[in-house]
Design a protein around this motif. Structure first.
Motif, mmCIF file in Angstrom:
data_model
loop_
_atom_site.group_PDB
_atom_site.id
_atom_site.type_symbol
_atom_site.label_atom_id
_atom_site.label_comp_id
_atom_site.label_asym_id
_atom_site.label_seq_id
_atom_site.Cartn_x
_atom_site.Cartn_y
_atom_site.Cartn_z
ATOM 1 N N MET A 177 10.034 8.090 -10.043
ATOM 2 C CA MET A 177 11.019 7.316 -10.802
ATOM 3 C C MET A 177 10.766 7.503 -12.293
ATOM 4 S SD MET A 177 10.876 3.865 -8.436
ATOM 5 C CE MET A 177 9.074 3.957 -8.333
ATOM 6 N N PRO A 178 11.054 8.672 -12.832
ATOM 7 C CA PRO A 178 10.714 8.987 -14.227
ATOM 8 C C PRO A 178 11.410 8.126 -15.273
ATOM 9 C CG PRO A 178 12.145 10.671 -13.293
ATOM 10 C CD PRO A 178 11.721 9.795 -12.149
ATOM 11 N N ALA A 179 12.568 7.565 -14.941
ATOM 12 C CA ALA A 179 13.310 6.764 -15.918
ATOM 13 C C ALA A 179 12.912 5.292 -15.903
ATOM 14 C CB ALA A 179 14.809 6.885 -15.660
ATOM 15 N N VAL A 180 11.961 4.931 -15.046
ATOM 16 C CA VAL A 180 11.586 3.525 -14.856
ATOM 17 C C VAL A 180 10.307 3.192 -15.621
ATOM 18 C CG1 VAL A 180 11.024 1.751 -13.156
ATOM 19 C CG2 VAL A 180 12.631 3.590 -12.562
ATOM 20 N N ALA B 128 0.828 -1.207 0.000
ATOM 21 C CA ALA B 128 0.000 0.000 0.000
ATOM 22 C C ALA B 128 0.863 1.258 0.000
ATOM 23 C CB ALA B 128 -0.930 0.007 1.214
ATOM 24 N N ASP B 129 2.025 1.186 0.629
ATOM 25 C CA ASP B 129 2.922 2.344 0.718
ATOM 26 C C ASP B 129 4.266 2.029 0.080
ATOM 27 O OD1 ASP B 129 1.107 3.962 2.233
ATOM 28 O OD2 ASP B 129 1.574 2.717 3.974
ATOM 29 N N PHE B 130 4.820 3.048 -0.560
ATOM 30 C CA PHE B 130 6.118 2.900 -1.207
ATOM 31 C C PHE B 130 7.034 4.030 -0.727
ATOM 32 C CE2 PHE B 130 3.043 0.771 -3.773
ATOM 33 C CZ PHE B 130 3.691 -0.356 -4.248
ATOM 34 N N PRO B 131 8.170 3.687 -0.148
ATOM 35 C CA PRO B 131 9.058 4.720 0.409
ATOM 36 C C PRO B 131 9.623 5.657 -0.659
ATOM 37 C CG PRO B 131 10.144 2.575 0.389
ATOM 38 C CD PRO B 131 8.718 2.327 0.027
ATOM 39 N N GLU B 132 9.770 6.913 -0.289
ATOM 40 C CA GLU B 132 10.328 7.906 -1.204
ATOM 41 C C GLU B 132 11.766 7.555 -1.586
ATOM 42 O OE1 GLU B 132 8.634 10.840 -2.355
ATOM 43 O OE2 GLU B 132 6.939 9.659 -1.592
ATOM 44 N N GLU B 133 12.417 6.755 -0.764
ATOM 45 C CA GLU B 133 13.807 6.361 -1.037
ATOM 46 C C GLU B 133 13.955 5.535 -2.304
ATOM 47 O OE1 GLU B 133 13.610 7.525 3.198
ATOM 48 O OE2 GLU B 133 12.338 6.323 1.869
ATOM 49 N N MET B 134 12.849 5.074 -2.858
ATOM 50 C CA MET B 134 12.933 4.327 -4.107
ATOM 51 C C MET B 134 13.526 5.178 -5.220
ATOM 52 S SD MET B 134 9.383 2.098 -4.115
ATOM 53 C CE MET B 134 9.884 1.061 -5.501
ATOM 54 N N ALA B 135 13.423 6.486 -5.094
ATOM 55 C CA ALA B 135 13.988 7.395 -6.094
ATOM 56 C C ALA B 135 15.505 7.291 -6.160
ATOM 57 C CB ALA B 135 13.572 8.833 -5.786
ATOM 58 N N ARG C 65 15.238 0.174 -14.068
ATOM 59 C CA ARG C 65 14.607 0.409 -15.358
ATOM 60 C C ARG C 65 13.245 -0.267 -15.482
ATOM 61 N NH1 ARG C 65 17.434 3.789 -14.937
ATOM 62 N NH2 ARG C 65 19.173 4.523 -16.220
ATOM 63 N N PHE C 66 13.010 -1.338 -14.715
ATOM 64 C CA PHE C 66 11.747 -2.070 -14.811
ATOM 65 C C PHE C 66 11.201 -2.346 -13.411
ATOM 66 C CE2 PHE C 66 14.454 -3.248 -18.394
ATOM 67 C CZ PHE C 66 13.644 -2.883 -19.475
ATOM 68 N N LEU C 67 9.936 -1.978 -13.209
ATOM 69 C CA LEU C 67 9.269 -2.190 -11.934
ATOM 70 C C LEU C 67 7.878 -2.746 -12.205
ATOM 71 C CD1 LEU C 67 8.944 -1.877 -8.866
ATOM 72 C CD2 LEU C 67 8.344 0.518 -9.249
ATOM 73 N N ASP C 68 7.631 -3.977 -11.751
ATOM 74 C CA ASP C 68 6.345 -4.631 -11.998
ATOM 75 C C ASP C 68 5.471 -4.526 -10.751
ATOM 76 O OD1 ASP C 68 4.214 -6.186 -12.795
ATOM 77 O OD2 ASP C 68 5.471 -7.739 -13.698
ATOM 78 N N LEU C 69 4.373 -3.781 -10.877
ATOM 79 C CA LEU C 69 3.427 -3.592 -9.772
ATOM 80 C C LEU C 69 2.021 -4.045 -10.169
ATOM 81 C CD1 LEU C 69 4.551 -0.048 -8.545
ATOM 82 C CD2 LEU C 69 5.181 -2.273 -7.592
ATOM 83 N N ARG C 70 1.942 -4.938 -11.101
ATOM 84 C CA ARG C 70 0.624 -5.430 -11.529
ATOM 85 C C ARG C 70 -0.041 -6.234 -10.414
ATOM 86 N NH1 ARG C 70 2.241 -8.392 -16.970
ATOM 87 N NH2 ARG C 70 4.012 -8.889 -15.619
#
Length: 208
Positions: free
Chosen positions: A193-196, A159-166, A172-177
Protein backbone atom coordinates in the motif's frame (compact mmCIF):
# COMPACT_ATOMS: atom_id res chain seq x y z
CA UNK A 1 -63.26 26.45 -20.73
CA UNK A 2 -61.05 24.34 -22.94
CA UNK A 3 -58.04 26.48 -22.05
CA UNK A 4 -58.78 26.06 -18.34
CA UNK A 5 -59.05 22.31 -18.79
CA UNK A 6 -55.79 22.29 -20.73
CA UNK A 7 -54.05 24.27 -17.99
CA UNK A 8 -55.28 21.84 -15.34
CA UNK A 9 -54.13 18.86 -17.37
CA UNK A 10 -50.73 20.48 -17.94
CA UNK A 11 -50.39 21.23 -14.24
CA UNK A 12 -51.16 17.62 -13.34
CA UNK A 13 -48.67 16.29 -15.86
CA UNK A 14 -46.01 18.66 -14.55
CA UNK A 15 -46.76 17.54 -11.00
CA UNK A 16 -46.33 13.85 -11.82
CA UNK A 17 -43.19 14.48 -13.86
CA UNK A 18 -41.68 16.29 -10.90
CA UNK A 19 -42.47 13.33 -8.66
CA UNK A 20 -40.87 10.89 -11.09
CA UNK A 21 -37.76 13.03 -11.43
CA UNK A 22 -37.49 13.51 -7.69
CA UNK A 23 -37.94 9.84 -6.85
CA UNK A 24 -34.36 8.71 -7.69
CA UNK A 25 -33.03 11.48 -5.48
CA UNK A 26 -35.25 10.34 -2.63
CA UNK A 27 -34.04 6.78 -3.04
CA UNK A 28 -30.43 7.84 -2.59
CA UNK A 29 -30.91 10.65 -0.09
CA UNK A 30 -29.83 8.44 2.80
CA UNK A 31 -26.17 8.57 1.72
CA UNK A 32 -24.96 11.99 2.87
CA UNK A 33 -21.87 13.84 1.72
CA UNK A 34 -19.20 14.66 4.31
CA UNK A 35 -20.38 18.20 5.01
CA UNK A 36 -24.01 17.18 5.46
CA UNK A 37 -23.09 14.24 7.67
CA UNK A 38 -20.92 16.36 9.94
CA UNK A 39 -23.80 18.78 10.42
CA UNK A 40 -26.28 16.10 11.47
CA UNK A 41 -27.36 15.64 15.05
CA UNK A 42 -25.69 12.79 16.92
CA UNK A 43 -28.20 10.72 18.88
CA UNK A 44 -26.86 9.20 22.09
CA UNK A 45 -30.05 7.45 23.10
CA UNK A 46 -31.47 4.62 21.02
CA UNK A 47 -34.87 5.22 22.58
CA UNK A 48 -34.93 8.81 21.32
CA UNK A 49 -33.55 7.79 17.95
CA UNK A 50 -36.38 5.30 17.44
CA UNK A 51 -38.96 8.04 17.90
CA UNK A 52 -38.11 9.28 14.42
CA UNK A 53 -35.92 6.55 12.87
CA UNK A 54 -35.86 7.86 9.30
CA UNK A 55 -34.24 11.10 10.46
CA UNK A 56 -31.35 9.47 12.31
CA UNK A 57 -28.00 9.60 10.52
CA UNK A 58 -25.57 9.52 13.45
CA UNK A 59 -25.82 7.30 16.53
CA UNK A 60 -23.38 7.09 19.44
CA UNK A 61 -23.90 4.15 21.82
CA UNK A 62 -20.35 4.15 23.20
CA UNK A 63 -19.69 3.34 26.84
CA UNK A 64 -23.04 1.68 27.52
CA UNK A 65 -21.71 -1.75 28.53
CA UNK A 66 -23.46 -3.40 25.60
CA UNK A 67 -22.85 -7.12 25.14
CA UNK A 68 -24.61 -7.19 21.78
CA UNK A 69 -25.83 -4.69 19.21
CA UNK A 70 -29.42 -3.73 20.10
CA UNK A 71 -32.04 -4.85 17.59
CA UNK A 72 -33.41 -1.32 17.39
CA UNK A 73 -30.25 -0.17 15.61
CA UNK A 74 -31.28 -2.10 12.51
CA UNK A 75 -34.45 -0.03 12.22
CA UNK A 76 -32.34 3.05 11.49
CA UNK A 77 -32.09 2.47 7.76
CA UNK A 78 -30.55 5.89 7.03
CA UNK A 79 -27.72 5.50 9.53
CA UNK A 80 -24.45 6.87 8.14
CA UNK A 81 -22.33 6.85 11.30
CA UNK A 82 -22.39 4.44 14.26
CA UNK A 83 -20.19 4.44 17.35
CA UNK A 84 -20.18 1.28 19.49
CA UNK A 85 -16.86 1.93 21.18
CA UNK A 86 -16.01 1.05 24.78
CA UNK A 87 -18.59 -1.70 25.21
CA UNK A 88 -18.39 -5.46 25.74
CA UNK A 89 -19.14 -6.72 22.27
CA UNK A 90 -17.63 -10.07 21.29
CA UNK A 91 -19.10 -10.30 17.78
CA UNK A 92 -20.32 -8.01 15.05
CA UNK A 93 -23.70 -9.37 13.90
CA UNK A 94 -24.33 -10.13 10.24
CA UNK A 95 -27.31 -7.79 10.35
CA UNK A 96 -24.95 -4.82 10.27
CA UNK A 97 -24.85 -5.30 6.52
CA UNK A 98 -28.44 -4.02 6.47
CA UNK A 99 -27.14 -0.54 7.30
CA UNK A 100 -26.09 -0.08 3.70
CA UNK A 101 -25.38 3.65 3.94
CA UNK A 102 -22.82 3.33 6.73
CA UNK A 103 -19.81 5.60 6.17
CA UNK A 104 -18.29 5.76 9.64
CA UNK A 105 -18.13 2.81 12.03
CA UNK A 106 -16.35 2.72 15.37
CA UNK A 107 -16.14 -0.29 17.69
CA UNK A 108 -12.89 0.28 19.54
CA UNK A 109 -12.34 -1.01 23.08
CA UNK A 110 -14.51 -4.09 22.78
CA UNK A 111 -13.74 -7.83 22.82
CA UNK A 112 -13.97 -8.56 19.12
CA UNK A 113 -11.89 -11.44 17.78
CA UNK A 114 -12.90 -11.37 14.11
CA UNK A 115 -14.52 -9.30 11.40
CA UNK A 116 -17.36 -11.24 9.71
CA UNK A 117 -17.36 -11.48 5.92
CA UNK A 118 -20.83 -9.95 5.86
CA UNK A 119 -19.32 -6.73 7.22
CA UNK A 120 -17.51 -6.26 3.90
CA UNK A 121 -20.86 -5.45 2.30
CA UNK A 122 -20.73 -2.00 3.88
CA UNK A 123 -18.98 -0.71 0.79
CA UNK A 124 -19.64 2.97 1.51
CA UNK A 125 -17.38 2.92 4.58
CA UNK A 126 -14.85 5.76 4.72
CA UNK A 127 -13.71 5.51 8.34
CA UNK A 128 -13.37 2.27 10.29
CA UNK A 129 -12.06 2.06 13.86
CA UNK A 130 -11.61 -1.41 15.37
CA UNK A 131 -8.72 -0.49 17.63
CA UNK A 132 -8.09 -2.05 21.05
CA UNK A 133 -9.86 -5.35 20.42
CA UNK A 134 -8.56 -8.90 20.14
CA UNK A 135 -8.70 -9.34 16.36
CA UNK A 136 -6.51 -12.18 15.13
CA UNK A 137 -7.12 -11.74 11.41
CA UNK A 138 -8.90 -9.83 8.68
CA UNK A 139 -11.22 -11.26 6.01
CA UNK A 140 -9.93 -11.37 2.45
CA UNK A 141 -13.03 -9.46 1.37
CA UNK A 142 -11.57 -6.36 3.02
CA UNK A 143 -10.58 -5.27 -0.46
CA UNK A 144 -14.25 -4.40 -1.01
CA UNK A 145 -13.71 -1.25 1.06
CA UNK A 146 -12.71 0.77 -1.98
CA UNK A 147 -13.94 4.04 -0.44
CA UNK A 148 -12.22 3.56 2.92
CA UNK A 149 -9.89 6.44 3.79
CA UNK A 150 -8.95 5.69 7.40
CA UNK A 151 -8.52 2.27 9.06
CA UNK A 152 -7.57 2.03 12.75
CA UNK A 153 -6.44 -1.41 13.92
CA UNK A 154 -4.19 -0.25 16.74
CA UNK A 155 -3.61 -2.69 19.60
CA UNK A 156 -4.99 -5.95 18.21
CA UNK A 157 -3.53 -9.46 17.96
CA UNK A 158 -3.15 -9.38 14.19
CA UNK A 159 -0.44 -11.51 12.61
CA UNK A 160 -1.52 -11.84 8.97
CA UNK A 161 -2.76 -9.22 6.55
CA UNK A 162 -4.50 -10.25 3.31
CA UNK A 163 -2.99 -9.17 0.01
CA UNK A 164 -6.44 -7.86 -0.91
CA UNK A 165 -5.73 -4.80 1.21
CA UNK A 166 -3.98 -3.42 -1.87
CA UNK A 167 -7.42 -3.04 -3.46
CA UNK A 168 -8.40 -0.31 -0.99
CA UNK A 169 -7.36 2.44 -3.38
CA UNK A 170 -8.79 5.32 -1.34
CA UNK A 171 -7.01 4.31 1.89
CA UNK A 172 -4.68 7.01 3.21
CA UNK A 173 -4.22 6.24 6.92
CA UNK A 174 -3.64 2.86 8.56
CA UNK A 175 -2.87 2.62 12.28
CA UNK A 176 -1.06 -0.58 13.27
CA UNK A 177 0.63 0.62 16.44
CA UNK A 178 0.98 -1.74 19.40
CA UNK A 179 1.14 -4.71 17.02
CA UNK A 180 4.42 -6.57 16.86
CA UNK A 181 6.15 -6.63 13.47
CA UNK A 182 9.53 -7.50 12.17
CA UNK A 183 11.12 -5.09 9.71
CA UNK A 184 10.47 -7.26 6.59
CA UNK A 185 6.78 -7.44 7.49
CA UNK A 186 6.57 -3.68 7.81
CA UNK A 187 8.33 -3.20 4.50
CA UNK A 188 5.97 -5.63 2.78
CA UNK A 189 2.89 -3.82 4.01
CA UNK A 190 4.28 -0.50 2.88
CA UNK A 191 5.04 -1.94 -0.57
CA UNK A 192 1.55 -3.40 -0.69
CA UNK A 193 0.00 0.00 0.00
CA UNK A 194 2.53 2.63 -1.15
CA UNK A 195 0.07 5.54 -1.00
CA UNK A 196 -0.93 4.84 2.61
CA UNK A 197 0.56 6.45 5.69
CA UNK A 198 1.04 3.45 7.99
CA UNK A 199 1.69 4.00 11.68
CA UNK A 200 3.86 1.29 13.27
CA UNK A 201 5.33 0.87 16.72
CA UNK A 202 9.04 0.16 17.07
CA UNK A 203 9.81 -3.18 15.33
CA UNK A 204 10.49 -6.10 17.65
CA UNK A 205 13.91 -6.85 16.15
CA UNK A 206 15.16 -3.29 16.15
CA UNK A 207 17.75 -3.94 18.80
CA UNK A 208 16.16 -1.43 21.15
Amino acid sequence: LSRRTLRRATARITFFVCIILAFPFTAHAQLLDAVALDSMRTYRSLEKALQNPDQVYRLDLSGQKLKEVPEGVFLLKNLNALDLSHNKLKVLPDRLQELRYMQEFRASRNKLTEVPKSFCRLTHLKRLDLSRNALTGLPTCIGAFTRLVSLDLWDNDLADFPEEMAEMRALRFLDLRAIQFEVPEMEHLQELMPAVKIFFSQPCNSGM
